[in-house]
Design a protein around this motif. Structure first.
Motif, mmCIF file in Angstrom:
data_model
loop_
_atom_site.group_PDB
_atom_site.id
_atom_site.type_symbol
_atom_site.label_atom_id
_atom_site.label_comp_id
_atom_site.label_asym_id
_atom_site.label_seq_id
_atom_site.Cartn_x
_atom_site.Cartn_y
_atom_site.Cartn_z
ATOM 1 N N VAL A 130 0.861 -1.186 0.000
ATOM 2 C CA VAL A 130 0.000 0.000 0.000
ATOM 3 C C VAL A 130 0.896 1.234 0.000
ATOM 4 C CG1 VAL A 130 -1.813 1.255 1.203
ATOM 5 C CG2 VAL A 130 -1.779 -1.245 1.268
ATOM 6 N N VAL A 131 0.693 2.114 -0.978
ATOM 7 C CA VAL A 131 1.546 3.287 -1.145
ATOM 8 C C VAL A 131 0.743 4.552 -0.897
ATOM 9 C CG1 VAL A 131 2.941 4.612 -2.777
ATOM 10 C CG2 VAL A 131 3.067 2.117 -2.768
ATOM 11 N N VAL A 132 1.330 5.462 -0.113
ATOM 12 C CA VAL A 132 0.736 6.780 0.118
ATOM 13 C C VAL A 132 1.595 7.801 -0.625
ATOM 14 C CG1 VAL A 132 -0.100 8.417 1.824
ATOM 15 C CG2 VAL A 132 0.099 5.996 2.426
ATOM 16 N N PRO A 133 1.157 8.323 -1.767
ATOM 17 C CA PRO A 133 1.974 9.279 -2.523
ATOM 18 C C PRO A 133 2.223 10.554 -1.721
ATOM 19 C CG PRO A 133 0.149 8.442 -3.846
ATOM 20 C CD PRO A 133 -0.114 8.026 -2.442
ATOM 21 N N GLY A 134 3.294 11.255 -2.075
ATOM 22 C CA GLY A 134 3.646 12.501 -1.413
ATOM 23 C C GLY A 134 4.686 13.248 -2.229
ATOM 24 N N PRO A 135 5.219 14.344 -1.682
ATOM 25 C CA PRO A 135 6.205 15.147 -2.418
ATOM 26 C C PRO A 135 7.423 14.353 -2.870
ATOM 27 C CG PRO A 135 5.445 16.320 -0.478
ATOM 28 C CD PRO A 135 4.904 14.937 -0.368
ATOM 29 N N HIS A 136 7.830 13.373 -2.064
ATOM 30 C CA HIS A 136 9.018 12.583 -2.397
ATOM 31 C C HIS A 136 8.676 11.236 -3.021
ATOM 32 C CE1 HIS A 136 11.523 15.519 -0.334
ATOM 33 N NE2 HIS A 136 10.696 15.457 0.699
ATOM 34 N N LEU A 137 7.403 11.025 -3.318
ATOM 35 C CA LEU A 137 6.996 9.801 -4.008
ATOM 36 C C LEU A 137 5.997 10.212 -5.089
ATOM 37 C CD1 LEU A 137 7.294 6.739 -4.139
ATOM 38 C CD2 LEU A 137 5.429 6.533 -2.493
ATOM 39 N N ASN A 138 6.533 10.821 -6.149
ATOM 40 C CA ASN A 138 5.679 11.363 -7.207
ATOM 41 C C ASN A 138 5.266 10.280 -8.197
ATOM 42 O OD1 ASN A 138 7.968 10.890 -8.741
ATOM 43 N ND2 ASN A 138 8.653 13.019 -8.681
ATOM 44 N N GLY A 139 4.550 10.694 -9.228
ATOM 45 C CA GLY A 139 3.999 9.741 -10.179
ATOM 46 C C GLY A 139 5.049 8.908 -10.901
ATOM 47 N N ALA A 140 6.137 9.543 -11.330
ATOM 48 C CA ALA A 140 7.166 8.816 -12.077
ATOM 49 C C ALA A 140 7.844 7.773 -11.184
ATOM 50 C CB ALA A 140 8.200 9.802 -12.619
ATOM 51 N N ARG A 141 8.140 8.151 -9.960
ATOM 52 C CA ARG A 141 8.803 7.215 -9.041
ATOM 53 C C ARG A 141 7.865 6.059 -8.682
ATOM 54 N NH1 ARG A 141 11.716 8.912 -3.266
ATOM 55 N NH2 ARG A 141 12.841 6.928 -2.958
ATOM 56 N N LEU A 142 6.604 6.379 -8.462
ATOM 57 C CA LEU A 142 5.623 5.348 -8.148
ATOM 58 C C LEU A 142 5.428 4.403 -9.329
ATOM 59 C CD1 LEU A 142 3.461 4.111 -6.358
ATOM 60 C CD2 LEU A 142 1.878 5.897 -7.125
ATOM 61 N N ARG A 143 5.476 4.930 -10.532
ATOM 62 C CA ARG A 143 5.296 4.090 -11.708
ATOM 63 C C ARG A 143 6.413 3.060 -11.809
ATOM 64 N NH1 ARG A 143 5.591 5.996 -18.038
ATOM 65 N NH2 ARG A 143 4.423 4.247 -18.938
ATOM 66 N N ARG A 144 7.633 3.493 -11.588
ATOM 67 C CA ARG A 144 8.762 2.557 -11.660
ATOM 68 C C ARG A 144 8.677 1.506 -10.557
ATOM 69 N NH1 ARG A 144 14.362 5.577 -12.224
ATOM 70 N NH2 ARG A 144 13.558 6.782 -10.452
ATOM 71 N N LEU A 145 8.232 1.923 -9.372
ATOM 72 C CA LEU A 145 8.063 0.954 -8.290
ATOM 73 C C LEU A 145 6.975 -0.057 -8.639
ATOM 74 C CD1 LEU A 145 8.767 0.039 -5.417
ATOM 75 C CD2 LEU A 145 7.098 1.697 -4.558
ATOM 76 N N SER A 146 5.915 0.404 -9.304
ATOM 77 C CA SER A 146 4.832 -0.518 -9.682
ATOM 78 C C SER A 146 5.325 -1.565 -10.677
ATOM 79 C CB SER A 146 3.653 0.265 -10.254
ATOM 80 O OG SER A 146 3.947 0.779 -11.546
ATOM 81 N N TRP A 147 6.229 -1.173 -11.583
ATOM 82 C CA TRP A 147 6.774 -2.144 -12.532
ATOM 83 C C TRP A 147 7.445 -3.304 -11.793
ATOM 84 C CZ3 TRP A 147 9.553 2.031 -15.983
ATOM 85 C CH2 TRP A 147 8.601 2.685 -16.759
ATOM 86 N N ALA A 148 8.245 -2.953 -10.805
ATOM 87 C CA ALA A 148 8.966 -3.990 -10.066
ATOM 88 C C ALA A 148 8.014 -4.870 -9.262
ATOM 89 C CB ALA A 148 9.997 -3.337 -9.145
#
Length: 497
Positions: free
Chosen positions: A238-256
């Motif tokens: 479960v991920v809570v997005p924020g200033p240091h977890l933006n869309g691009a970073r979250l997208r790469r994490l989702s790939w993994a």
């Protein structure tokens, strides 16, 4: 809308909130899934709910073809329920499946009407319609039993999904503490992955830590998360997005995560919004949430108004002997009027006169100022568990909510609804902040979520959260559920004083 670093409202359960996050861990081999018998029990229960009354009705009326009609009714009901995804594992036993019987029944009636016209069937239409009516409460009862069993399972750590939460420390604390206050959901947090050097509160163990800046290599984020997920045996991240977890970073994490067959859920930051109001859109490559406004106009609102007044009028007629008995008891117990009238604030801040059977001594309002320092509530309401102003008969009336019966006349007049927020006093409203004033967006109710969730045992914040949740997510199925739960709450007498 809130940010996860702030205090979050929550809708409390009828039991005390938990103070820790980690529930009793489920035995090996029994975690992460609902009992296998849920699906066959739901199917058999729905089939019996549709087939049994049809068979009984036609056997009594015609004496022939009863089994055939029952079979068609049962199969049609199962077809409708299956097509509307009522037997999916993720929905069985869940709260959002409880109010599905009525809309599904309307679809069933339409389907059978089409079949009847296409085949030239000449069985009595009104008989068939009447025979199908019990299908709604019977199916609702089946799924309510599954829901109660599922809640019992989750209180002991079964039928849950082990979750790993990722986000900034404050965001993680907000989400984990919010989940910890309730046990009616499927998640048990077994670890957190904070972003940055700040430590979250000791609500769950730190399984890994991510840097504040997006790494140049995808594995710098994914490797520690996947290792933590493997080590803890998590079912979902479960991920809570924020200033240091933006869309691009979250997208790469989702790939993994998806490459490792690990489910991912993203928390958008909305609380107490019913799922039926939320839709997902994809526009120009962006994923957006469409949040529909609360129901305030249209056919549903008109139906609520008509149902309120007709239902209240019917209850007044049926309960006339109870009115007479209570009035006599109040008159004989202590001097003063039988009915106590008090100014309350209704929808939009409009004052109205609310009626109740008198449960206190005649000069109770004057004595309240002398007892101001003994208030046991933490907010605007004045409540005492042993209020000396309450009479002997008054204590009985309050325990079983019989003092509220005259409010049925307020419902008939249109000042109140059968279900809604608690009607506040003018001095309470005078101290409301902007959020609390939203309680006045709908008519106050004779009963409501406050009534069925603990009544006077609830804190002020819990009462406000329940009322705001009702204002935002009202529906006819919610009202029906509250009315059913009110009967149980009144008989139990919990939190009434």
């Amino acid at each position: 809308m809130w940010l996860f670093g702030e205090t979050m409202p929550h809708a409390p359960m009828t039991r005390p909130a938990r103070t820790q996050v980690i529930r009793e861990q489920p035995p090996v081999g029994r975690r992460g899934g609902k009992p296998a018998w849920y699906a066959p029990a739901a199917v058999l229960g729905d089939a019996a709910a549709a087939g049994a009354p049809v068979c009984a009705a036609f056997a009594r009326a015609e004496g022939r073809n009863a089994v055939a009609y029952a079979t068609v009714a049962a199969l049609s009901w199962l077809l409708v329920r299956t097509a509307r995804d009522r037997y999916a594992g993720r929905r069985l036993g869940e709260r959002d499946n409880l109010g599905s019987a009525l809309p599904d029944w309307l679809v069933l009636i339409g389907l059978l009407a089409v079949v009847r016209a296409a085949t030239g069937e000449e069985s009595p239409f009104l008989l068939a319609l009447a025979a199908l009516v019990p299908c709604v409460p019977a199916s609702a009862a089946v799924h309510a039993l599954l829901h109660r069993h599922l809640l019992a399972q989750r209180r002991t750590g079964r039928a849950v999904r082990r979750a790993l939460v990722i986000g900034e420390a404050q965001a993680v604390d907000g989400l984990v503490s919010h989940l910890a206050k309730r046990t009616d959901h499927e998640f048990v947090v077994v670890g957190v992955c904070p972003i940055g050097d700040e430590d979250p509160h000791d609500l769950a163990p730190v399984a890994a830590r991510l840097g504040r800046q997006a790494p140049s290599r995808m594995s710098a984020d994914s490797a520690p998360v996947l290792e933590a997920a493997r080590r803890l045996g998590v079912d979902v991240v479960v991920v809570v997005p924020g200033p240091h977890l933006n869309g691009a970073r979250l997208r790469r994490l989702s790939w993994a995560l998806h490459g490792a067959q690990c489910p991912l859920m993203v928390v958008p930051g909305l609380t107490e919004v019913a799922g039926r109001r939320v839709g997902v859109l994809s526009i120009a490559g962006l994923t957006m949430l469409n949040v529909a406004p609360p129901l305030k106009r249209g056919f549903a609102a008109l139906l609520k108004s008509v149902t309120d007044r007709l239902g209240a009028a019917l209850l007044i007629v049926l309960l006339a002997p109870v009115f007479a008995a209570v009035a006599l008891a109040v008159r004989l117990d202590s001097p003063g009027p039988v009915v106590h009238r008090q100014t309350r604030i209704g929808r939009g801040g409009a004052p109205f006169t609310m009626a109740k059977f008198r449960t206190m001594v005649a000069d109770a309002e004057r004595l309240r100022h002398q007892l101001a320092g003994t208030n046991e509530k933490d907010g605007r309401m004045f409540k005492m568990r042993r209020d000396p102003r309450v009479t002997r008969v008054g204590r009985v009336l309050r325990r079983y909510s019989l003092d509220e019966l005259p409010q049925l006349f307020n419902v008939v007049r249109g000042d109140m609804s059968l279900v809604g927020p608690r009607p506040p006093l003018p001095d309470e409203v005078a101290g409301y902040d902007e959020m609390e004033r939203r309680r006045l967006a709908v008519k106050p109710g004779l009963t409501g979520l406050w009534q069925v969730s603990g009544r006077s045992d609830l804190s002020w914040d819990e009462t406000v959260a329940l009322d705001l949740g009702y204002v935002d997510n009202w529906s006819l199925s919610v009202d029906i559920g509250v009315l059913v739960r009110t009967v149980r709450a009144v008989l139990a007498g919990t939190g009434a004083y």
